[in-house]
Design a protein around this motif. Structure first.
Motif, PDB file in Angstrom:
ATOM      1  N   ALA A   1      52.781  -1.122 -37.837  1.00 27.10           N
ATOM      2  CA  ALA A   1      51.614  -1.015 -38.064  1.00 27.10           C
ATOM      3  C   ALA A   1      51.423   0.364 -39.299  1.00 27.10           C
ATOM      4  O   ALA A   1      50.588  -0.168 -40.180  1.00 27.10           O
ATOM      5  N   ARG A   2      52.347   1.244 -39.319  1.00 27.46           N
ATOM      6  CA  ARG A   2      52.218   2.263 -40.296  1.00 27.46           C
ATOM      7  C   ARG A   2      52.428   1.874 -41.589  1.00 27.46           C
ATOM      8  O   ARG A   2      51.555   1.888 -42.625  1.00 27.46           O
ATOM      9  N   GLU A   3      53.548   0.987 -41.640  1.00 28.13           N
ATOM     10  CA  GLU A   3      53.850   0.395 -42.992  1.00 28.13           C
ATOM     11  C   GLU A   3      52.795  -0.726 -43.548  1.00 28.13           C
ATOM     12  O   GLU A   3      52.465  -0.906 -44.632  1.00 28.13           O
ATOM     13  N   GLU A   4      52.196  -1.441 -42.518  1.00 29.10           N
ATOM     14  CA  GLU A   4      51.352  -2.421 -42.858  1.00 29.10           C
ATOM     15  C   GLU A   4      50.000  -1.630 -43.400  1.00 29.10           C
ATOM     16  O   GLU A   4      49.382  -2.357 -44.347  1.00 29.10           O
ATOM     17  N   ARG A   5      49.730  -0.576 -42.765  1.00 32.48           N
ATOM     18  CA  ARG A   5      48.388   0.048 -42.974  1.00 32.48           C
ATOM     19  C   ARG A   5      48.633   0.534 -44.468  1.00 32.48           C
ATOM     20  O   ARG A   5      47.637   0.312 -45.199  1.00 32.48           O
ATOM     21  N   GLN A   6      49.647   1.151 -44.989  1.00 35.36           N
ATOM     22  CA  GLN A   6      49.915   1.792 -46.157  1.00 35.36           C
ATOM     23  C   GLN A   6      49.748   0.322 -47.193  1.00 35.36           C
ATOM     24  O   GLN A   6      49.119   0.769 -48.124  1.00 35.36           O
ATOM     25  N   ARG A   7      50.439  -0.577 -47.008  1.00 34.94           N
ATOM     26  CA  ARG A   7      50.058  -1.740 -47.729  1.00 34.94           C
ATOM     27  C   ARG A   7      48.778  -2.024 -48.027  1.00 34.94           C
ATOM     28  O   ARG A   7      48.134  -2.311 -48.979  1.00 34.94           O
ATOM     29  N   TYR A   8      47.939  -2.299 -46.798  1.00 37.75           N
ATOM     30  CA  TYR A   8      46.744  -2.828 -46.948  1.00 37.75           C
ATOM     31  C   TYR A   8      45.642  -1.719 -47.646  1.00 37.75           C
ATOM     32  O   TYR A   8      44.906  -2.099 -48.293  1.00 37.75           O
ATOM     33  N   GLU A   9      46.148  -0.653 -47.426  1.00 37.04           N
ATOM     34  CA  GLU A   9      45.219   0.589 -48.114  1.00 37.04           C
ATOM     35  C   GLU A   9      45.519   0.659 -49.596  1.00 37.04           C
ATOM     36  O   GLU A   9      44.594   0.682 -50.447  1.00 37.04           O
ATOM     37  N   ARG A  10      46.696   0.344 -50.024  1.00 39.26           N
ATOM     38  CA  ARG A  10      47.180   0.035 -51.425  1.00 39.26           C
ATOM     39  C   ARG A  10      46.684  -1.278 -52.027  1.00 39.26           C
ATOM     40  O   ARG A  10      46.059  -1.049 -53.208  1.00 39.26           O
ATOM     41  N   ALA A  11      46.402  -2.223 -51.243  1.00 39.30           N
ATOM     42  CA  ALA A  11      45.670  -3.280 -51.787  1.00 39.30           C
ATOM     43  C   ALA A  11      44.181  -3.185 -51.827  1.00 39.30           C
ATOM     44  O   ALA A  11      43.850  -3.640 -52.889  1.00 39.30           O
TER      45      ALA A  11
END
Length: 177
Positions: free
Chosen positions: A153-163
């Motif tokens: 979830a932490r990695e995915e949140r970072q990806r979605y925030e960058r997107a």
């Protein structure tokens, strides 16, 4: 056809790229490679000539898909940063700023739940054995599952925030341009 194969289904994992052309077999091999590997070893797995493998590996290096490590012999490995960049671009192109922001909020709520549950700021800060020793209702497997989902979830949140940031920048340029 063996009993484990289904007609029209994917090929067995061992031969996932057997029907593909040599470029696809080399690409598939590099995707499955987790450490620097020689062109000869990649060629062997892709069932092609080492000279052909070097040609395509050079091309994949130029594209940023593969990282070449100098040495004798040179080795190649998949460039994880390229695939991360590609995933972020895909998210930014397929979702609106609002959708991306909503997903960041959902993931943030999930992460906060784990932080509260384990009284820690990261999964790495949790002693899984101590948690299970102190709890009658959680097994070590359940704690490890939570920690894995928390890290994801932490990695995915970072990806979605960058997107989201990328999409917001792109949308902003279109409005002002």
């Amino acid at each position: 056809m063996s009993n484990s194969e289904s007609p029209g289904g994917p090929p067995p994992f061992d031969d996932a790229f057997r029907g593909d052309d040599v470029e696809q077999r080399i690409y598939g091999t590099i995707l499955q490679t987790r450490e620097p590997t020689t062109a000869s070893a990649i060629a062997k797995r892709a069932e092609c000539d080492p000279k052909t493998a070097r040609k395509y590996l050079g091309w994949f290096t130029d594209l940023g898909i593969v990282t070449r490590h100098e040495g004798h012999p040179a080795t190649y490995e998949r460039n994880n940063a390229y695939f991360e960049w590609r995933r972020i671009n895909q998210l930014a192109s397929e979702h609106s700023v609002e959708d991306l922001q909503q997903r960041v909020q959902e993931l943030t709520a999930r992460i906060s739940g784990y932080e509260e549950r384990y009284d820690a700021s990261t999964p790495a800060a949790v002693d899984a054995v101590a948690v299970t020793d102190a709890s009658d209702d959680q097994t070590i497997d359940e704690v490890y599952s939570d920690l894995g989902e928390w890290a994801t979830a932490r990695e995915e949140r970072q990806r979605y925030e960058r997107a989201r940031q990328q999409r917001a920048d792109t949308d902003g340029e279109q409005v002002s341009g």
